[in-house]
Design a protein around this motif. Structure first.
Motif, PDB file in Angstrom:
ATOM      1  N   ASP A 327      44.245  15.835  46.696  1.00  0.00           N
ATOM      2  CA  ASP A 327      44.216  16.439  45.366  1.00  0.00           C
ATOM      3  C   ASP A 327      43.628  17.837  45.459  1.00  0.00           C
ATOM      4  OD1 ASP A 327      45.232  14.112  44.277  1.00  0.00           O
ATOM      5  OD2 ASP A 327      43.233  13.259  43.941  1.00  0.00           O
ATOM      6  N   GLY A 328      44.236  18.787  44.752  1.00  0.00           N
ATOM      7  CA  GLY A 328      43.740  20.156  44.734  1.00  0.00           C
ATOM      8  C   GLY A 328      43.755  20.725  43.335  1.00  0.00           C
ATOM      9  N   VAL A 329      42.940  21.723  43.117  1.00  0.00           N
ATOM     10  CA  VAL A 329      42.892  22.405  41.823  1.00  0.00           C
ATOM     11  C   VAL A 329      42.579  23.870  42.095  1.00  0.00           C
ATOM     12  CG1 VAL A 329      40.433  21.879  41.489  1.00  0.00           C
ATOM     13  CG2 VAL A 329      41.864  22.415  39.512  1.00  0.00           C
ATOM     14  N   ILE A 330      43.215  24.762  41.348  1.00  0.00           N
ATOM     15  CA  ILE A 330      42.973  26.192  41.529  1.00  0.00           C
ATOM     16  C   ILE A 330      41.531  26.511  41.152  1.00  0.00           C
ATOM     17  CG2 ILE A 330      43.567  28.494  40.691  1.00  0.00           C
ATOM     18  CD1 ILE A 330      46.427  27.635  40.448  1.00  0.00           C
ATOM     19  N   ALA A 331      40.786  27.028  42.131  1.00  0.00           N
ATOM     20  CA  ALA A 331      39.375  27.344  41.914  1.00  0.00           C
ATOM     21  C   ALA A 331      39.144  28.834  41.747  1.00  0.00           C
ATOM     22  CB  ALA A 331      38.535  26.821  43.077  1.00  0.00           C
ATOM     23  N   GLN A 332      40.038  29.645  42.297  1.00  0.00           N
ATOM     24  CA  GLN A 332      39.816  31.095  42.236  1.00  0.00           C
ATOM     25  C   GLN A 332      41.151  31.828  42.277  1.00  0.00           C
ATOM     26  OE1 GLN A 332      37.075  32.648  45.185  1.00  0.00           O
ATOM     27  NE2 GLN A 332      38.010  34.659  45.110  1.00  0.00           N
ATOM     28  N   ILE A 333      41.294  32.798  41.396  1.00  0.00           N
ATOM     29  CA  ILE A 333      42.454  33.689  41.382  1.00  0.00           C
ATOM     30  C   ILE A 333      41.938  35.107  41.530  1.00  0.00           C
ATOM     31  CG2 ILE A 333      44.409  34.529  40.046  1.00  0.00           C
ATOM     32  CD1 ILE A 333      44.514  31.853  38.635  1.00  0.00           C
ATOM     33  N   SER A 334      42.446  35.809  42.528  1.00  0.00           N
ATOM     34  CA  SER A 334      41.957  37.158  42.792  1.00  0.00           C
ATOM     35  C   SER A 334      42.216  38.057  41.593  1.00  0.00           C
ATOM     36  CB  SER A 334      42.635  37.724  44.034  1.00  0.00           C
ATOM     37  OG  SER A 334      42.270  39.082  44.226  1.00  0.00           O
ATOM     38  N   PRO A 335      41.222  38.887  41.224  1.00  0.00           N
ATOM     39  CA  PRO A 335      41.439  39.815  40.108  1.00  0.00           C
ATOM     40  C   PRO A 335      42.341  40.982  40.478  1.00  0.00           C
ATOM     41  CG  PRO A 335      39.274  40.149  41.061  1.00  0.00           C
ATOM     42  CD  PRO A 335      39.849  38.944  41.746  1.00  0.00           C
ATOM     43  N   GLU A 336      42.657  41.126  41.781  1.00  0.00           N
ATOM     44  CA  GLU A 336      43.517  42.218  42.224  1.00  0.00           C
ATOM     45  C   GLU A 336      44.732  41.668  42.955  1.00  0.00           C
ATOM     46  OE1 GLU A 336      41.095  46.216  43.160  1.00  0.00           O
ATOM     47  OE2 GLU A 336      40.666  44.573  44.542  1.00  0.00           O
ATOM     48  N   ALA A 337      45.844  42.387  42.860  1.00  0.00           N
ATOM     49  CA  ALA A 337      47.041  42.049  43.628  1.00  0.00           C
ATOM     50  C   ALA A 337      47.062  42.873  44.908  1.00  0.00           C
ATOM     51  CB  ALA A 337      48.297  42.317  42.799  1.00  0.00           C
ATOM     52  N   ASN A 338      47.790  42.361  45.896  1.00  0.00           N
ATOM     53  CA  ASN A 338      47.975  43.084  47.152  1.00  0.00           C
ATOM     54  C   ASN A 338      49.225  43.950  47.028  1.00  0.00           C
ATOM     55  OD1 ASN A 338      48.857  43.728  49.886  1.00  0.00           O
ATOM     56  ND2 ASN A 338      47.259  42.323  50.561  1.00  0.00           N
ATOM     57  N   ARG A 339      49.026  45.263  47.005  1.00  0.00           N
ATOM     58  CA  ARG A 339      50.147  46.171  46.785  1.00  0.00           C
ATOM     59  C   ARG A 339      51.157  46.116  47.923  1.00  0.00           C
ATOM     60  NH1 ARG A 339      48.687  52.406  46.303  1.00  0.00           N
ATOM     61  NH2 ARG A 339      47.396  51.542  44.639  1.00  0.00           N
ATOM     62  N   GLN A 340      50.665  46.052  49.174  1.00  0.00           N
ATOM     63  CA  GLN A 340      51.576  46.066  50.319  1.00  0.00           C
ATOM     64  C   GLN A 340      52.431  44.808  50.386  1.00  0.00           C
ATOM     65  OE1 GLN A 340      48.338  46.983  50.530  1.00  0.00           O
ATOM     66  NE2 GLN A 340      48.732  49.183  50.752  1.00  0.00           N
ATOM     67  N   LYS A 341      51.817  43.642  50.127  1.00  0.00           N
ATOM     68  CA  LYS A 341      52.544  42.383  50.254  1.00  0.00           C
ATOM     69  C   LYS A 341      53.130  41.898  48.941  1.00  0.00           C
ATOM     70  CE  LYS A 341      49.519  39.679  52.275  1.00  0.00           C
ATOM     71  NZ  LYS A 341      48.753  38.762  53.107  1.00  0.00           N
ATOM     72  N   ALA A 342      52.791  42.564  47.837  1.00  0.00           N
ATOM     73  CA  ALA A 342      53.273  42.162  46.503  1.00  0.00           C
ATOM     74  C   ALA A 342      52.908  40.708  46.216  1.00  0.00           C
ATOM     75  CB  ALA A 342      54.775  42.382  46.371  1.00  0.00           C
ATOM     76  N   THR A 343      51.658  40.360  46.506  1.00  0.00           N
ATOM     77  CA  THR A 343      51.178  38.993  46.298  1.00  0.00           C
ATOM     78  C   THR A 343      49.840  39.019  45.586  1.00  0.00           C
ATOM     79  OG1 THR A 343      50.095  38.969  48.465  1.00  0.00           O
ATOM     80  CG2 THR A 343      52.359  38.122  48.353  1.00  0.00           C
ATOM     81  N   LYS A 347      43.050  30.589  45.577  1.00  0.00           N
ATOM     82  CA  LYS A 347      42.343  29.598  46.386  1.00  0.00           C
ATOM     83  C   LYS A 347      42.325  28.268  45.648  1.00  0.00           C
ATOM     84  CE  LYS A 347      39.454  32.732  49.092  1.00  0.00           C
ATOM     85  NZ  LYS A 347      38.088  33.069  49.535  1.00  0.00           N
ATOM     86  N   VAL A 348      42.741  27.226  46.354  1.00  0.00           N
ATOM     87  CA  VAL A 348      42.828  25.887  45.785  1.00  0.00           C
ATOM     88  C   VAL A 348      41.739  25.022  46.412  1.00  0.00           C
ATOM     89  CG1 VAL A 348      44.266  23.830  45.566  1.00  0.00           C
ATOM     90  CG2 VAL A 348      45.303  26.112  45.394  1.00  0.00           C
ATOM     91  N   GLN A 349      40.871  24.474  45.574  1.00  0.00           N
ATOM     92  CA  GLN A 349      39.802  23.600  46.052  1.00  0.00           C
ATOM     93  C   GLN A 349      40.358  22.211  46.350  1.00  0.00           C
ATOM     94  OE1 GLN A 349      36.548  24.728  46.330  1.00  0.00           O
ATOM     95  NE2 GLN A 349      35.948  22.827  47.321  1.00  0.00           N
ATOM     96  N   ILE A 350      40.104  21.706  47.570  1.00  0.00           N
ATOM     97  CA  ILE A 350      40.509  20.347  47.941  1.00  0.00           C
ATOM     98  C   ILE A 350      39.421  19.393  47.470  1.00  0.00           C
ATOM     99  CG2 ILE A 350      41.102  18.813  49.840  1.00  0.00           C
ATOM    100  CD1 ILE A 350      42.122  21.211  51.363  1.00  0.00           C
TER     101      ILE A 350
END
Length: 454
Positions: A327-343, A347-350
């Motif tokens: 089981d996993g749940v999203i624990a953290q979403i980066s406040p910034e995007a990666n410009r080079q990778k467009a991602t 982070k998903v907590q197990i």
């Protein structure tokens, strides 16, 4: 039989090669020459085809695998790596050589457990020196605070009394000397000596009276304050030396598992200037983490980011044990995007880790639809076909793959539905096809190919 008869018989058996009837006919010779010419022509043609005809390219293939999801309501599948939520590099506050190290990579440790001991002779000597200085300052302050002892006051009183008695006696002597000098019995020098001795007695009595008063009053408040400051300074130096000595014993800051061991017995450990050179000072001794607190680190394409939200749940699996689910749940979403990778990093907590999961393992997270998402955003991931990333090509703005079929390369349009570890889930195939993973970049639909190894 006569000899002449035998000779005649032998002569009759000899072949006459001068006769023209032994040569092959002309038509036979023509057929032989034509055959030789045809053989030569075919050989030349074969050589010309070999050198002038284009080479059939060799390709590598793999079988496309049809897959289906065993969990409904999947909105996105993404692949990443397992990481420790908090990885701690344990180092030292002092510079010293490792005298003992008591853990190996993979060992489980408890908070406060001794991991490493450094050589401490120098630090122990500094501590003992500072401790002696603090004891000396403490004793002097206590002496001032206690004041003079009764015996010292009595001694001062006795000295004063003795000086007063001497002064009285010398006063009588001076008076008699004055009378005798007036009568001319003694010289003026005798009178001067008696006068000087009496005045000296007066000064001594005054001095001893002051000393007696000071003995009764005790030391000044300023002197006590100065001694107090000296004691505080000495105690601070002692505490610093004690902390340096204690720092030679390196303990585990938390419960966890040893991930790395970067120092060995005899190596120099420093807190100031680590070096990557062989034999140079190291900056840390071990790295540890709590493997009951681990996450999956994912790079989500910006096109798919709208499908996810805070606290969204998912199913985690790893390539090493594909039959185990977590089981996993999203624990953290980066406040910034990666410009080079467009991602965007997520982070998903197990929530239910076990001993099978280890940092840096490949992991796949299948995100479930949130109850708070609108219905028009909900979608289930249909069954698809898994192909390696190297098999997918761009062709005129479309995603395509080449399939090896009957010695030819056949182009197929596909649609990428999700990312997986080492490949992609696609639509447009049925599964079981031999997709080409390595081929010349100018490969075209319908080209003849040769499968490597066949």
């Amino acid at each position: 039989m006569p000899i002449d008869a035998k000779h005649e018989d032998l002569q009759s058996l000899r072949i006459d090669r001068s006769a023209k009837g032994g040569e092959p006919p002309a038509w036979a010779r023509r057929y032989i020459l034509v055959g030789i010419a045809l053989v030569a022509l075919l050989s030349v043609g074969a050589l010309a085809y070999r050198f002038l005809a284009p080479d059939t390219p060799e390709v590598q293939v793999t079988r496309a695998a049809a897959q289906s999801d065993d969990v409904g309501g999947i909105v996105l599948a993404a692949t990443g790596y397992i990481v420790a939520h908090h990885k701690i590099n344990v180092n030292t506050k002092v510079t010293g050589r490792v005298a003992w190290i008591g853990v190996e990579k993979g060992d489980k440790v408890k908070e406060g457990q001794v991991l490493v001991r450094l050589e401490d002779d120098e630090f122990r000597a500094q501590y003992e020196q500072s401790k002696g200085a603090a004891d000396n300052a403490r004793a002097y302050l206590q002496e001032l605070q206690n004041g003079s002892r009764p015996e010292e006051v009595q001694q001062a009183q006795h000295n004063l009394d003795e000086a007063r008695a001497t002064m009285v006696n010398d006063k009588l002597t001076l008076d008699r000397t004055k009378e005798l000098a007036a009568q001319g019995v003694v010289s003026k020098q005798n009178l001067d000596d008696a006068t000087g001795k009496f005045e000296s007695d007066q000064q001594r009595v005054n001095s001893l009276e002051k000393a007696f008063q000071l003995a009764k009053i005790g030391p000044r408040a300023e002197e006590i304050a100065r001694a107090q400051g000296a004691l505080t300074q000495a105690e601070g130096q002692q505490a610093y030396a004690k902390s340096q000595l204690d720092a030679t014993v390196i303990r585990a800051p938390v419960n966890g598992t040893i991930l790395e061991r970067t120092a060995e017995k005899g190596e120099l450990i420093t807190s100031g200037f680590a070096s990557n050179a062989e034999g140079g000072p190291q900056g840390s001794v071990v790295a540890l983490a709590d493997l009951n607190d681990i996450q999956v680190e994912l790079d989500i394409a910006q096109d798919d980011f709208s499908k996810l939200g805070p606290n969204q749940k998912g199913i985690v699996s790893v390539d090493a044990y594909p039959d185990r689910k977590y089981d996993g749940v999203i624990a953290q979403i980066s406040p910034e995007a990666n410009r080079q990778k467009a991602t965007v990093q997520v982070k998903v907590q197990i929530q239910n880790p076990d001993e099978y999961l280890r940092p840096e393992m490949n992991a796949t997270v299948k995100f479930l639809a949130n109850d708070n998402l609108t219905k028009d955003k909900k979608s289930t991931e249909p069954a698809g076909v898994f192909v390696p990333t190297t098999a997918v090509r761009d062709h005129d703005g479309r995603k395509v793959v080449f399939i090896a079929f009957n010695g030819k390369a056949m182009m197929r349009d596909i649609q990428v539905t999700s990312q997986r570890s080492g490949g992609l889930m696609v639509k447009g195939l049925v599964g079981g096809e031999n997709v080409i993973t390595a081929a010349p970049p100018n490969l075209k639909d319908g080209d003849k190919i040769k499968i490597k190894g066949q």
